[in-house]
Write a protein that holds these residues in place. Structure first.
Motif, PDB file in Angstrom:
ATOM      1  N   LYS A  45      85.742  34.433  70.684  1.00 47.86           N
ATOM      2  CA  LYS A  45      87.061  34.110  70.160  1.00 47.86           C
ATOM      3  C   LYS A  45      87.110  32.650  69.731  1.00 47.86           C
ATOM      4  O   LYS A  45      86.711  31.755  70.475  1.00 47.86           O
ATOM      5  CB  LYS A  45      88.129  34.409  71.204  1.00 47.86           C
ATOM      6  N   TRP A  52      93.916  32.787  66.603  1.00 45.63           N
ATOM      7  CA  TRP A  52      92.611  33.138  67.139  1.00 45.63           C
ATOM      8  C   TRP A  52      92.045  34.305  66.344  1.00 45.63           C
ATOM      9  O   TRP A  52      92.773  35.163  65.836  1.00 45.63           O
ATOM     10  CB  TRP A  52      92.701  33.509  68.626  1.00 45.63           C
ATOM     11  N   PHE A  53      90.719  34.317  66.231  1.00 47.27           N
ATOM     12  CA  PHE A  53      90.037  35.366  65.472  1.00 47.27           C
ATOM     13  C   PHE A  53      88.561  35.358  65.848  1.00 47.27           C
ATOM     14  O   PHE A  53      88.084  34.483  66.578  1.00 47.27           O
ATOM     15  CB  PHE A  53      90.210  35.156  63.958  1.00 47.27           C
ATOM     16  N   GLY A  73      92.487  39.995  65.192  1.00 45.12           N
ATOM     17  CA  GLY A  73      91.608  38.844  65.086  1.00 45.12           C
ATOM     18  C   GLY A  73      90.399  39.025  64.207  1.00 45.12           C
ATOM     19  O   GLY A  73      89.483  38.204  64.230  1.00 45.12           O
TER      20      GLY A  73
END
Length: 502
Positions: A45, A52-53, A73
């Motif tokens: 992450k 977040w992705f 994400g």
């Protein structure tokens, strides 16, 4: 018509190459004017600009690709934007009748939150905000572009992945953490590389406390050819910014390191390998731990024999004695083994570090470096006066400092010492411009300062000319100098006496 990897459909297998993103690569994330350096790792992450992705879907695409963060994400490759419709281009003549009372937008925050929960993309949310604004069409074209840009920044989750470079990383550090690079601006770093004549095949000396940014910039410009000797204070060099470049292992073969506190002994000729040898106390815990392990094994064997000779009526207690103390002793044995392995690994690293220091010392003893770069938080005068002895004549040197006064003192000391020419103390001036149709002008905010540079070239000093071997050559040259005619001598003496008489 050629199609780049960024424009290929995600269903097709991307072409893997040097220009593509690989697992484990260091990349720079960009959104508007904000940068962040991260390492590409699967299922890791990443947090960037309050979002977040994961970077899994970016692997295989080319650098410079733009992605949109979707729900969950994951990154989706962003297609080329279409031209705005004619409805968007409808604009008013001026903004005099527009009142900012907060009632021009029909959509409420709850409506926008509901759109986000439904999974609607940020581009569609921005379009609905435009359609539900009662004053949008009355704004001028410039005001409309400003409004759209502001809403896109707020609601569109767009990320561009770039390949790390000196320019990008220096801009990132100067904007996010300028204290870690001693407030060195990116244009000042460019001036350092130019004045220092950094190029492939050089043998350079660098002393910097800028998190390895100057070192990484030199390595990038040299391209893996030549050698760099880094002098560092403390226990070891700090290369956080250097790691962000993602250099291959071939670039590290020409990188050497040497402790700054051993420079004086190297200049005096008292430096030796014994000064870098590891302390004998590091090997003592290994012997002690080995002895303790043997004692533990003997004690365990005695306990097992005692348990075997005990009466059978206490079998339950025997099993408890076998299980509980045995597990504790096994855990203690594992701790001892791990401690021993840790100490052995530390000794091995110390030995490798000692070899690297000896290699760097051998390079410094040659005193034929092609240049010197100093950019540290310490006072530059003692550093420069000591390190100039390792530089060959007719070679450049550059010193950076955040403040002007230390460099002025350094300038004065160099003039008194001699052995340098073309001394120049400079400060670069930088101002950014906005370049848009009918709106090109200097930006209102600009940097107050990016530091100062002291540069010059080394020459053979007078102390070297005073050596007997060189003094004889100088005398021979003076003997071949033609003598002036007697009439000219008499005329010069008469003119000098007349000046003294006046």
């Amino acid at each position: 018509m050629e199609v780049s990897a960024a424009e290929q459909p995600s269903s097709l297998p991307p072409h893997l190459g040097d220009h593509c993103i690989h697992d484990g690569d260091f990349v720079v994330l960009k959104r508007e004017d904000v940068f962040k350096a991260v390492q590409v790792q699967r299922r890791k992450k990443v947090t960037f600009e309050k979002q977040w992705f994961y970077l899994d879907n970016a692997i295989g695409h080319s650098y410079g690709s733009t992605f949109e963060v979707s729900s969950g994400g994951s990154l989706q490759l962003r297609k080329k934007l279409e031209e705005p419709t004619s409805e968007t281009k409808e604009a008013g003549t001026d903004n005099r009748n527009i009142v900012d009372d907060g009632k021009s937008q029909k959509l409420t925050q709850d409506d926008i939150k509901a759109l986000k929960d439904k999974g609607i993309k940020g581009e569609e949310i921005v379009q609905q905000l435009i359609e539900n604004s009662t004053t949008f069409r009355d704004k001028t074209e410039f005001a409309q572009d400003k409004y759209i840009k502001k809403k896109k920044k707020k609601y569109e989750a767009i990320v561009t992945i770039l390949k790390p470079s000196t320019r990008i990383l220096s801009i990132m550090y100067y904007a996010r953490e300028p204290g870690k690079i001693n407030h060195m601006r990116y244009d000042t770093l460019a001036q350092m590389l130019t004045l220092g004549n950094i190029r492939a095949g050089n043998k350079m000396i660098v002393m910097e406390t800028c998190s390895g940014l100057v070192l990484g910039a030199m390595m990038e410009r040299m391209g893996g050819f030549g050698s760099i000797i880094q002098l560092y204070p403390g226990d070891g060099p700090v290369r956080a910014a250097t790691a962000c470049f993602g250099f291959p292992k071939s670039f590290l073969s020409g990188l050497h390191e040497f402790p700054l506190n051993k420079v004086n002994s190297l200049l005096n000729g008292t430096f030796s390998a014994e000064m870098l040898s590891s302390e004998p106390k590091d090997s003592t815990p290994v012997e002690e731990s080995n002895g303790e392990l043997e004692e533990k094994q003997i004690a365990e064997q005695a306990d097992e024999d005692n348990i075997a000779d005990a009466p059978e009526s206490n079998t339950g207690e025997q099993r408890l004695m076998e299980i509980v103390p045995g597990d504790a002793e096994n855990k203690e044995l594992k701790d001892k083994r791990s401690k021993r392995d840790h100490i052995q690994g530390k000794q091995r690293r110390q030995e490798e570090q000692r070899k690297r220091h000896m290699e760097a010392a051998a390079l410094l003893r040659e005193r034929n470096a092609d240049g010197l770069i100093v950019a540290s938080r310490f006072h530059p005068t003692p550093l420069l006066l000591s390190l100039l002895d390792f530089v060959a004549p007719s070679r450049p040197f550059v010193v950076y400092c955040q403040y002007k006064e230390p460099l002025l003192e350094c300038y004065t000391k160099l003039r008194e010492r001699g052995g340098v020419i073309n001394l120049r103390l400079s400060e670069t001036w930088l101002r950014n411009y906005q370049v848009l149709p009918d709106r090109s002008h200097p930006k209102l905010l600009m940097s107050g300062g990016g530091g100062y540079l002291l540069s010059g070239f080394t020459v053979v000093s007078d102390s070297l000319r005073a050596e007997p071997s060189l003094k004889s050559c100088t005398g021979a040259l003076d003997s071949h100098k033609p003598e002036e005619p007697a009439a000219k001598k008499q005329k010069c003496m008469e003119s000098a006496s007349s000046l003294l008489g006046d």
